[in-house]
Design an enzyme around this catalytic site. Structure first.
Site, short mmCIF file in Angstrom:
data_model
loop_
_atom_site.label_atom_id
_atom_site.label_comp_id
_atom_site.label_asym_id
_atom_site.label_seq_id
_atom_site.Cartn_x
_atom_site.Cartn_y
_atom_site.Cartn_z
N ASP A 265 -0.91 1.52 -4.07
CA ASP A 265 -1.75 0.56 -4.79
C ASP A 265 -3.08 1.14 -5.26
O ASP A 265 -3.95 0.41 -5.73
CB ASP A 265 -1.98 -0.69 -3.95
CG ASP A 265 -2.73 -0.39 -2.66
OD1 ASP A 265 -2.57 0.72 -2.13
OD2 ASP A 265 -3.46 -1.28 -2.17
N ASP B 118 -5.66 2.65 -3.69
CA ASP B 118 -6.95 2.60 -3.00
C ASP B 118 -7.19 3.79 -2.08
O ASP B 118 -8.30 4.04 -1.65
CB ASP B 118 -7.14 1.27 -2.25
CG ASP B 118 -6.04 0.98 -1.25
OD1 ASP B 118 -5.13 1.81 -1.11
OD2 ASP B 118 -6.09 -0.09 -0.61
N ARG B 119 -6.14 4.56 -1.80
CA ARG B 119 -6.34 5.74 -0.94
C ARG B 119 -6.50 7.00 -1.78
O ARG B 119 -6.07 7.04 -2.93
CB ARG B 119 -5.13 5.94 -0.02
CG ARG B 119 -4.95 4.82 0.95
CD ARG B 119 -3.83 5.12 1.91
NE ARG B 119 -3.78 4.07 2.93
CZ ARG B 119 -3.31 4.23 4.15
NH1 ARG B 119 -2.80 5.37 4.52
NH2 ARG B 119 -3.32 3.23 5.00
N SER C 66 0.79 -1.23 0.00
CA SER C 66 0.00 0.00 0.00
C SER C 66 0.83 1.28 0.00
O SER C 66 1.62 1.51 -0.89
CB SER C 66 -0.95 -0.04 1.19
OG SER C 66 -1.81 1.04 1.15
N HIS C 67 0.69 2.06 1.07
CA HIS C 67 1.33 3.37 1.15
C HIS C 67 2.74 3.28 1.73
O HIS C 67 3.40 4.29 1.89
CB HIS C 67 0.47 4.26 2.06
CG HIS C 67 0.21 3.60 3.38
ND1 HIS C 67 -0.61 2.50 3.50
CD2 HIS C 67 0.69 3.84 4.61
CE1 HIS C 67 -0.63 2.10 4.75
NE2 HIS C 67 0.16 2.90 5.45
N LYS D 88 -11.40 0.03 -1.01
CA LYS D 88 -11.51 1.47 -1.15
C LYS D 88 -10.89 1.84 -2.48
O LYS D 88 -10.12 1.06 -3.06
CB LYS D 88 -10.86 2.19 0.01
CG LYS D 88 -9.41 1.84 0.29
CD LYS D 88 -9.02 2.49 1.61
CE LYS D 88 -7.56 2.29 1.95
NZ LYS D 88 -7.31 0.97 2.57
N ASP E 49 -2.33 6.48 -3.45
CA ASP E 49 -1.17 5.84 -2.82
C ASP E 49 -0.55 4.75 -3.69
O ASP E 49 -0.90 4.61 -4.86
CB ASP E 49 -1.58 5.27 -1.46
CG ASP E 49 -2.53 4.10 -1.61
OD1 ASP E 49 -3.27 4.06 -2.60
OD2 ASP E 49 -2.53 3.21 -0.74
#
Ligand code: G16
Length: 543
Positions: free
Chosen positions: A279, A281-282, A113-114, A376, A277
């Site tokens: 991947d 999703d944010r 992710s982030h 998300k 981010d």
């Protein structure tokens, strides 16, 4: 082609956290660390045998190598078909969309992710179930239990396959289809939003800046914002995915999205700024000289559902994670729809979405989404805002201020203390928890404590119970102090302190968020003996 059955020794640390198994790249690079975890997925998720698997990741360092290992292991474990994103790339929401569209038996998403990438950065892997969402706790626990006793894994002996061209391969009895990672997702977005209105807005001179942070959303944003909506070239910055995210920290917040923040708070700022981010999703939403908190963003999305074609007339419920501000609750109250409070982690929204009990959900950690996928979705949130802006013809700041005037304002901040010692963090949490029973009824920071507990959640759909989801101190005036340890870090512990205060008439309040919340912030630190126990006098990141 030979199938090798390889003897292995179990690892004891493969329990997935808030969102999958995340570790340093070096940990995953040591065979058989990845192999063991993947075998545990195949052994426990039996429908993958003879089924279809979606596979892709955010392109971070070690993504390509891991994809090849997983393809070879899928072939050896009887998977019939693998859909892999070209170049091994798939944003998390696009993977979720694909699992649903092609009705597959699940997907494996490679991402941390982030968290930063590169050889010294982080890597991660998670399994998503056929609904497109992150596996629920029952599934991740079953995978974890299996990793503890695993003694062999299966892998097919074959050279690496070409994943860079849209083509098909046959490996034994398995078919591998390399697919365009963007097309299906872009088509889904066109079904949800008013592209004509958004195109007209942009043609009329509205300016936007989207920061892909050298991560996965670059190709998606170029296609949707620039090609399909006509935003001028250059509206998407840092749009080329890089294995180390250009050395940056792909977390869309005011600290790490520096380039975007400089533009949006500089002279002649664009009308809408956004970032996503690692991947995809944010999301972070900014107006000219204006920051929208993720909690407020969720409330605005819900309040404006009637303006967006994909959501008009169907908003029956919303959900937020417990530490997310209660701004969306106010909207739900007014619309007379259901509002659920879940633990942190997107997986907890899955059942509510599947059961049709909610349409929107979101979290303070820069995440929002809807029932269109089961993750998300960063770019989705940006398009949603663009759709609202196109219809309302107001600025981001005007929309937000009008929202506060109507619903009141939830002043909100999160203070992160990253990389503190595990023992210190656990000691601090235990110290806070031991005081909770005595706090109820006390007058603190100008209000009475009405409840103080360790949050536990009973899923209204399947009745499962998740305990120890964060310590909450709630006040009669709607203020809240929450303490939680992050479940996504890979080094030491990260303490998250969430502070909220509600003002029905924000016009009366003077000062910035941190000033408004100063009393509660000091109180939270005192209750936790924060400085004494962590040796820190200030947070690492404030959002
Ligand atoms: C993950 C989860 C989110 C969660 C976030 C932060 O996001 O999917 O639900 O809010 O981590 O979790 P924590 O506070 O435990 O660090 P992502 O974007 O990292 O996948």
């Amino acid at each position: 082609m030979n199938i090798n059955t390889v003897k292995t020794t179990p690892f004891t640390d493969q329990r997935p956290g808030t969102s999958g198994l995340r570790k340093k790249v070096a940990v995953f690079q040591q065979p058989p660390y990845l192999h063991n975890f993947v075998q545990a997925i195949f052994d426990t998720q039996v429908s993958l045998k003879g089924g279809t698997l979606v596979l892709g990741g955010d392109g971070r360092y070690y993504n390509r190598e891991a994809i090849q290992v997983i393809i070879k292991m899928a072939a050896a474990n009887g998977v019939a078909r693998v859909l892999v994103g070209r170049g091994g790339l798939l944003s998390t929401p696009a993977a979720s969309a694909m699992i649903r569209k092609y009705e597959t038996q699940g997907g494996i998403i490679l991402s941390a992710s982030h968290n930063p990438g590169g050889p010294d950065g982080d890597f991660g892997i998670k399994f998503n179930t056929p609904n497109g969402g992150p596996a629920a706790e029952g599934v991740t626990e079953a995978i974890f239990e299996h990793t503890k006793t695993l003694h062999e894994y299966r892998i097919m002996e074959l050279p690496d396959i070409d994943i860079d061209h849209l083509t098909e391969h046959t490996i034994g009895t398995m078919r591998v289809e390399v697919i365009d990672p963007v097309a299906d997702y872009a088509e889904l977005m066109e079904q949800l939003f008013d592209f004509a209105a958004m195109r007209a807005l942009i043609q009329g001179g509205f300016r936007l800046c989207f920061d892909a942070m050298h991560a996965i959303t670059g190709p998606y944003a170029h296609e949707i914002l620039e090609r399909r909506l006509g935003a001028p070239a250059g509206s998407v910055i840092n749009g080329e995915p890089k294995q180390d995210f250009g050395g940056g920290h792909p977390d869309p917040n005011l600290t790490y999205a520096e380039e975007l923040v400089a533009q949006m708070f500089g002279a002649d700022a664009p009308d809408l700024g956004a970032a996503s981010d690692g991947d995809g999703d944010r999301n972070m939403i900014l107006g000219a000289n204006f920051f929208v908190t993720p909690s407020d963003s969720l409330a605005v999305l819900a309040a404006n559902a009637e303006l967006v074609p994909g959501y008009r007339g169907r908003l029956n419920g919303v959900a937020r994670s417990m530490p997310t501000s209660c701004a969306v609750d106010k909207v739900a109250e007014k619309l007379e729809i259901a509002c659920f409070e879940t633990p942190t982690g997107w997986k907890f929204f899955g059942n509510l979405l599947d059961a049709g009990r909610i349409v929107f959900c979101g979290e303070e950690s820069f995440g929002s989404g809807s029932d269109h996928v089961r993750e998300k979705d960063g770019l989705w949130a940006v398009l949603y805002w663009l759709n609202i802006l196109a219809v309302r013809q107001q600025s981001v700041a005007e929309i937000m201020k009008a929202h506060w005037a109507e619903y009141g304002r939830n002043y909100y901040t999160r203070h992160d203390y990253e990389g503190i010692g595990l023992e210190a963090a656990r000691g601090l949490m235990a110290h806070v928890e031991s005081q909770l029973p005595q706090l109820v009824g006390r007058e603190l920071a100008g209000s009475t404590v009405s409840y103080a507990d360790n949050f536990s959640y009973r899923d209204p759909v399947d009745g499962s119970v998740s305990r120890n989801q964060g310590l909450r101190i709630g006040f009669a005036d709607g203020s809240r102090i929450i303490y939680r340890l992050s479940g996504t870090g890979t080094e030491g512990a990260t303490l998250r302190l969430y502070i909220e205060h509600y003002e029905a008439d924000p016009g009366r309040v003077r000062g910035e968020t941190q000033q408004v919340l100063a009393g509660l912030i000091t109180l939270a630190a005192e209750i936790a003996e924060l400085r004494e126990r962590t040796g820190r006098s200030a947070p690492t990141v404030i959002t």
